[in-house]
Design a protein around this motif. Structure first.
Motif, PDB file in Angstrom:
ATOM      1  N   ASP A 118       0.327  12.531  -9.966  1.00  0.00           N
ATOM      2  CA  ASP A 118       0.472  11.625  -8.993  1.00  0.00           C
ATOM      3  C   ASP A 118      -0.509  10.227  -9.527  1.00  0.00           C
ATOM      4  O   ASP A 118      -0.153   9.171  -9.079  1.00  0.00           O
ATOM      5  CB  ASP A 118      -0.063  12.223  -7.650  1.00  0.00           C
ATOM      6  N   GLY A 119      -1.528  10.735 -10.006  1.00  0.00           N
ATOM      7  CA  GLY A 119      -2.243   9.417 -10.721  1.00  0.00           C
ATOM      8  C   GLY A 119      -1.455   8.715 -11.424  1.00  0.00           C
ATOM      9  O   GLY A 119      -1.715   7.308 -11.450  1.00  0.00           O
ATOM     10  N   TRP A 120      -0.685   9.162 -12.398  1.00  0.00           N
ATOM     11  CA  TRP A 120       0.079   8.288 -13.216  1.00  0.00           C
ATOM     12  C   TRP A 120       1.153   7.515 -12.578  1.00  0.00           C
ATOM     13  O   TRP A 120       1.438   6.265 -12.700  1.00  0.00           O
ATOM     14  CB  TRP A 120       0.909   9.396 -14.254  1.00  0.00           C
ATOM     15  N   MET A 121       1.856   8.175 -11.532  1.00  0.00           N
ATOM     16  CA  MET A 121       2.554   7.466 -10.628  1.00  0.00           C
ATOM     17  C   MET A 121       2.049   6.380  -9.785  1.00  0.00           C
ATOM     18  O   MET A 121       2.426   5.194  -9.729  1.00  0.00           O
ATOM     19  CB  MET A 121       3.363   8.476  -9.650  1.00  0.00           C
ATOM     20  N   ASP A 122       0.983   6.617  -9.285  1.00  0.00           N
ATOM     21  CA  ASP A 122       0.021   5.653  -8.611  1.00  0.00           C
ATOM     22  C   ASP A 122      -0.144   4.456  -9.464  1.00  0.00           C
ATOM     23  O   ASP A 122       0.132   3.199  -9.379  1.00  0.00           O
ATOM     24  CB  ASP A 122      -1.014   6.114  -8.329  1.00  0.00           C
ATOM     25  N   ALA A 123      -0.564   4.795 -10.786  1.00  0.00           N
ATOM     26  CA  ALA A 123      -0.704   3.549 -11.627  1.00  0.00           C
ATOM     27  C   ALA A 123       0.359   2.905 -12.120  1.00  0.00           C
ATOM     28  O   ALA A 123       0.507   1.410 -12.182  1.00  0.00           O
ATOM     29  CB  ALA A 123      -1.453   4.202 -13.106  1.00  0.00           C
ATOM     30  N   ALA A 124       1.528   3.542 -12.327  1.00  0.00           N
ATOM     31  CA  ALA A 124       3.032   2.844 -12.472  1.00  0.00           C
ATOM     32  C   ALA A 124       3.167   1.809 -11.509  1.00  0.00           C
ATOM     33  O   ALA A 124       3.758   0.839 -11.551  1.00  0.00           O
ATOM     34  CB  ALA A 124       4.030   3.873 -12.751  1.00  0.00           C
ATOM     35  N   ASP A 125       2.864   2.552 -10.021  1.00  0.00           N
ATOM     36  CA  ASP A 125       3.314   1.615  -8.913  1.00  0.00           C
ATOM     37  C   ASP A 125       2.487   0.277  -8.864  1.00  0.00           C
ATOM     38  O   ASP A 125       3.100  -0.784  -8.770  1.00  0.00           O
ATOM     39  CB  ASP A 125       2.925   2.424  -7.733  1.00  0.00           C
ATOM     40  N   ARG A 126       1.280   0.311  -9.254  1.00  0.00           N
ATOM     41  CA  ARG A 126       0.502  -0.746  -9.345  1.00  0.00           C
ATOM     42  C   ARG A 126       0.946  -1.694 -10.537  1.00  0.00           C
ATOM     43  O   ARG A 126       0.521  -3.003 -10.591  1.00  0.00           O
ATOM     44  CB  ARG A 126      -1.130  -0.336  -9.568  1.00  0.00           C
ATOM     45  N   PHE A 127       1.170  -1.259 -11.639  1.00  0.00           N
ATOM     46  CA  PHE A 127       1.846  -2.040 -12.701  1.00  0.00           C
ATOM     47  C   PHE A 127       2.926  -2.731 -12.394  1.00  0.00           C
ATOM     48  O   PHE A 127       3.004  -3.933 -12.602  1.00  0.00           O
ATOM     49  CB  PHE A 127       1.875  -1.092 -13.863  1.00  0.00           C
ATOM     50  N   ILE A 128       4.074  -2.047 -11.727  1.00  0.00           N
ATOM     51  CA  ILE A 128       5.242  -2.714 -11.288  1.00  0.00           C
ATOM     52  C   ILE A 128       5.333  -3.522 -10.337  1.00  0.00           C
ATOM     53  O   ILE A 128       5.999  -4.633 -10.093  1.00  0.00           O
ATOM     54  CB  ILE A 128       6.499  -1.741 -11.352  1.00  0.00           C
ATOM     55  N   LEU A 129       4.465  -3.334  -9.225  1.00  0.00           N
ATOM     56  CA  LEU A 129       4.232  -4.064  -7.874  1.00  0.00           C
ATOM     57  C   LEU A 129       2.725  -4.289  -7.688  1.00  0.00           C
ATOM     58  O   LEU A 129       2.271  -3.466  -6.709  1.00  0.00           O
ATOM     59  CB  LEU A 129       4.925  -3.328  -6.894  1.00  0.00           C
ATOM     60  N   PRO A 130       2.043  -5.141  -8.601  1.00  0.00           N
ATOM     61  CA  PRO A 130       0.518  -5.134  -8.391  1.00  0.00           C
ATOM     62  C   PRO A 130       0.219  -5.713  -7.017  1.00  0.00           C
ATOM     63  O   PRO A 130      -1.125  -5.474  -6.648  1.00  0.00           O
ATOM     64  CB  PRO A 130       0.201  -6.148  -9.599  1.00  0.00           C
ATOM     65  N   GLY A 131       0.884  -6.432  -6.167  1.00  0.00           N
ATOM     66  CA  GLY A 131       0.299  -6.846  -4.874  1.00  0.00           C
ATOM     67  C   GLY A 131       0.845  -6.391  -3.812  1.00  0.00           C
ATOM     68  O   GLY A 131       0.711  -6.539  -2.795  1.00  0.00           O
ATOM     69  N   LEU A 132       1.540  -4.823  -4.064  1.00  0.00           N
ATOM     70  CA  LEU A 132       2.012  -4.152  -2.857  1.00  0.00           C
ATOM     71  C   LEU A 132       1.125  -2.819  -3.040  1.00  0.00           C
ATOM     72  O   LEU A 132       1.455  -2.089  -3.623  1.00  0.00           O
ATOM     73  CB  LEU A 132       3.408  -3.933  -3.004  1.00  0.00           C
ATOM     74  N   ASN A 133       0.424  -2.508  -1.923  1.00  0.00           N
ATOM     75  CA  ASN A 133      -0.431  -1.267  -1.837  1.00  0.00           C
ATOM     76  C   ASN A 133       0.323  -0.322  -1.098  1.00  0.00           C
ATOM     77  O   ASN A 133       0.858  -0.509  -0.137  1.00  0.00           O
ATOM     78  CB  ASN A 133      -1.632  -1.460  -1.061  1.00  0.00           C
ATOM     79  N   TRP A 134       0.769   0.924  -1.613  1.00  0.00           N
ATOM     80  CA  TRP A 134       1.360   1.817  -1.226  1.00  0.00           C
ATOM     81  C   TRP A 134       0.974   2.186   0.549  1.00  0.00           C
ATOM     82  O   TRP A 134       1.934   2.315   1.327  1.00  0.00           O
ATOM     83  CB  TRP A 134       1.900   3.110  -1.980  1.00  0.00           C
ATOM     84  N   ARG A 135      -0.282   2.616   0.442  1.00  0.00           N
ATOM     85  CA  ARG A 135      -0.667   3.299   1.541  1.00  0.00           C
ATOM     86  C   ARG A 135      -0.667   2.334   2.880  1.00  0.00           C
ATOM     87  O   ARG A 135      -0.245   2.757   3.996  1.00  0.00           O
ATOM     88  CB  ARG A 135      -2.046   3.704   1.348  1.00  0.00           C
ATOM     89  N   ASP A 136      -1.123   1.236   2.561  1.00  0.00           N
ATOM     90  CA  ASP A 136      -1.008   0.380   3.685  1.00  0.00           C
ATOM     91  C   ASP A 136       0.273  -0.352   4.083  1.00  0.00           C
ATOM     92  O   ASP A 136       0.542  -0.370   5.178  1.00  0.00           O
ATOM     93  CB  ASP A 136      -1.890  -1.014   3.104  1.00  0.00           C
ATOM     94  N   THR A 137       1.142  -0.330   3.127  1.00  0.00           N
ATOM     95  CA  THR A 137       2.462  -0.484   3.372  1.00  0.00           C
ATOM     96  C   THR A 137       3.286   0.370   4.409  1.00  0.00           C
ATOM     97  O   THR A 137       3.681   0.180   5.307  1.00  0.00           O
ATOM     98  CB  THR A 137       3.365  -0.803   2.101  1.00  0.00           C
ATOM     99  N   VAL A 138       3.016   1.476   4.034  1.00  0.00           N
ATOM    100  CA  VAL A 138       3.510   2.804   4.722  1.00  0.00           C
ATOM    101  C   VAL A 138       3.118   2.924   6.102  1.00  0.00           C
ATOM    102  O   VAL A 138       3.694   3.349   6.986  1.00  0.00           O
ATOM    103  CB  VAL A 138       3.614   3.997   3.970  1.00  0.00           C
ATOM    104  N   LEU A 139       1.452   2.602   6.177  1.00  0.00           N
ATOM    105  CA  LEU A 139       1.200   2.890   7.458  1.00  0.00           C
ATOM    106  C   LEU A 139       1.250   1.833   8.353  1.00  0.00           C
ATOM    107  O   LEU A 139       1.649   1.966   9.753  1.00  0.00           O
ATOM    108  CB  LEU A 139      -0.419   2.992   7.235  1.00  0.00           C
ATOM    109  N   ALA A 140       1.814   0.399   7.800  1.00  0.00           N
ATOM    110  CA  ALA A 140       2.065  -0.726   8.666  1.00  0.00           C
ATOM    111  C   ALA A 140       3.581  -0.360   9.130  1.00  0.00           C
ATOM    112  O   ALA A 140       3.876  -0.510  10.349  1.00  0.00           O
ATOM    113  CB  ALA A 140       2.183  -1.957   7.712  1.00  0.00           C
ATOM    114  N   ILE A 141       4.428  -0.007   8.388  1.00  0.00           N
ATOM    115  CA  ILE A 141       5.823   0.227   8.839  1.00  0.00           C
ATOM    116  C   ILE A 141       5.852   1.524   9.593  1.00  0.00           C
ATOM    117  O   ILE A 141       6.516   1.674  10.693  1.00  0.00           O
ATOM    118  CB  ILE A 141       6.791   0.741   7.474  1.00  0.00           C
ATOM    119  N   GLY A 142       5.164   2.570   9.504  1.00  0.00           N
ATOM    120  CA  GLY A 142       4.776   3.549  10.459  1.00  0.00           C
ATOM    121  C   GLY A 142       4.380   3.331  11.885  1.00  0.00           C
ATOM    122  O   GLY A 142       4.764   4.002  12.743  1.00  0.00           O
ATOM    123  N   ARG A 143       4.082   2.231  12.111  1.00  0.00           N
ATOM    124  CA  ARG A 143       3.649   1.914  13.684  1.00  0.00           C
ATOM    125  C   ARG A 143       4.767   1.641  14.114  1.00  0.00           C
ATOM    126  O   ARG A 143       4.731   1.478  15.422  1.00  0.00           O
ATOM    127  CB  ARG A 143       2.406   0.620  13.369  1.00  0.00           C
TER     128      ARG A 143
END
Length: 315
Positions: A113-138
């Motif tokens: 999971d750490g590697w996947m997190d790093a890959a996400d930050r590399f391909i989409l550096p301006g998009l935080n997964w946790r904040d995005t999902v929590l915002a959509i979840g509302r």
């Protein structure tokens, strides 16, 4: 020049009205046969077992469907025969894939999971997964519809088979099921080396934090049971998806959109539905962004693989 049997450009099926077996289904049977030989050997070695009665009944139903399809094909009812046989093979492929991922989960590879997190930050550096999902979840209404779209993977394949047979595009069925089976095999093989607990667990987001998520696949107790129990008896009727990387929902959505593209009246609505399914893999399935990219690559390989095989055989 003679056209290969699995050409992507084939539009007119060969005459099969008086044959009990459609030869275009042979690669599907071969792929599933190899997969079940591997499962029969690997499951006891990894301490896994299944409800033999339930699996036996399922295989018996598939066998009866195949026998019934042969009888119907001999009578010239090719479309109905193809629909029944294709539906049985599609469900058999799904069961095979689920059991294969359970075997793959028994590997001792560390969670990445750490590697996947790093890959996400590399391909989409301006998009935080946790904040995005929590915002959509509302947005509960949006999440409700996204959950329904995510779950459409369970019935779209059957609809595709029905429409292909109803419109006479029966040559699409064996090609679609073969690509579907290849995708499941590729994902199971990759999963051996790239297990992940999932983004929800990695970021510490419990189901109580995002109750609007209607699916439970993002919090899989089955994966942890497969990793911790020395022996485990599987109930095929209760099994669910446990693979994060690559995303099979993404691969399946692309395969379905490709399959429906052969049906003129369904291509655009089903393309829209499957694009929505890909978008739902992150907030509903708990997938990392890199999972979606990997799933798209798997789908591309699965669609192209039959043509590559034919090309190699021709050489």
């Amino acid at each position: 020049m003679e056209q290969p049997a699995f050409s992507a450009f084939e539009t007119t099926p060969p005459p099969t009205a008086h044959r009990a077996f459609d030869r275009r289904m042979l690669p599907v049977y071969a792929a599933l046969g190899v997969a079940w030989v591997v499962l029969i050997i690997a499951m006891p070695l990894t301490g896994l077992s299944v409800d033999a009665v339930l699996v036996g009944a399922f295989l018996a139903v598939c066998g009866l469907c195949g026998w019934g399809a042969s009888c119907l094909r001999l009578r010239g009812w090719v479309r109905i025969a193809t629909a029944i046989e294709s539906w049985a093979l599609l469900n058999l492929a799904c069961l095979t894939g689920i059991l294969a991922t359970c075997v793959a989960a028994r590997s001792n590879a560390p969670f990445l999971d750490g590697w996947m997190d790093a890959a996400d930050r590399f391909i989409l550096p301006g998009l935080n997964w946790r904040d995005t999902v929590l915002a959509i979840g509302r947005h509960s209404a949006l999440m409700h519809h996204a959950t329904q779209v995510y779950a459409s993977l369970q019935w779209q394949g059957s609809l595709l088979i029905l429409l292909c047979c109803a419109t006479g595009r029966i040559e699409r069925c064996p090609r679609f099921i073969l690509s579907w089976t290849i995708a499941l095999g590729l994902i199971s093989a990759v999963f051996v080396f790239t297990p992940c607990v999932g983004a929800f667990a990695h970021y510490g987001i419990g189901h109580d934090v995002v109750p609007s998520v209607g699916a439970s696949t993002g919090w899989s107790d089955l994966l942890m049971a497969l990793r911790t129990h020395d022996t485990l008896r599987l109930d095929p009727s209760a099994l669910d998806g446990i693979v994060e990387f690559p995303s099979f929902h993404t691969a399946g959505a692309i395969l379905l959109a490709w399959g429906f593209w052969a049906i003129r009246g369904a291509r655009w609505p089903m393309l829209a539905l499957n694009l929505a399914m890909i978008a739902a893999t992150v907030p509903i399935g708990g997938h990392y962004y890199i999972d979606v990219v990997a799933g798209a690559i798997v789908a591309w390989v699965a669609i192209k693989a039959p043509d590559w095989i034919v090309s190699l055989r021709a050489r």
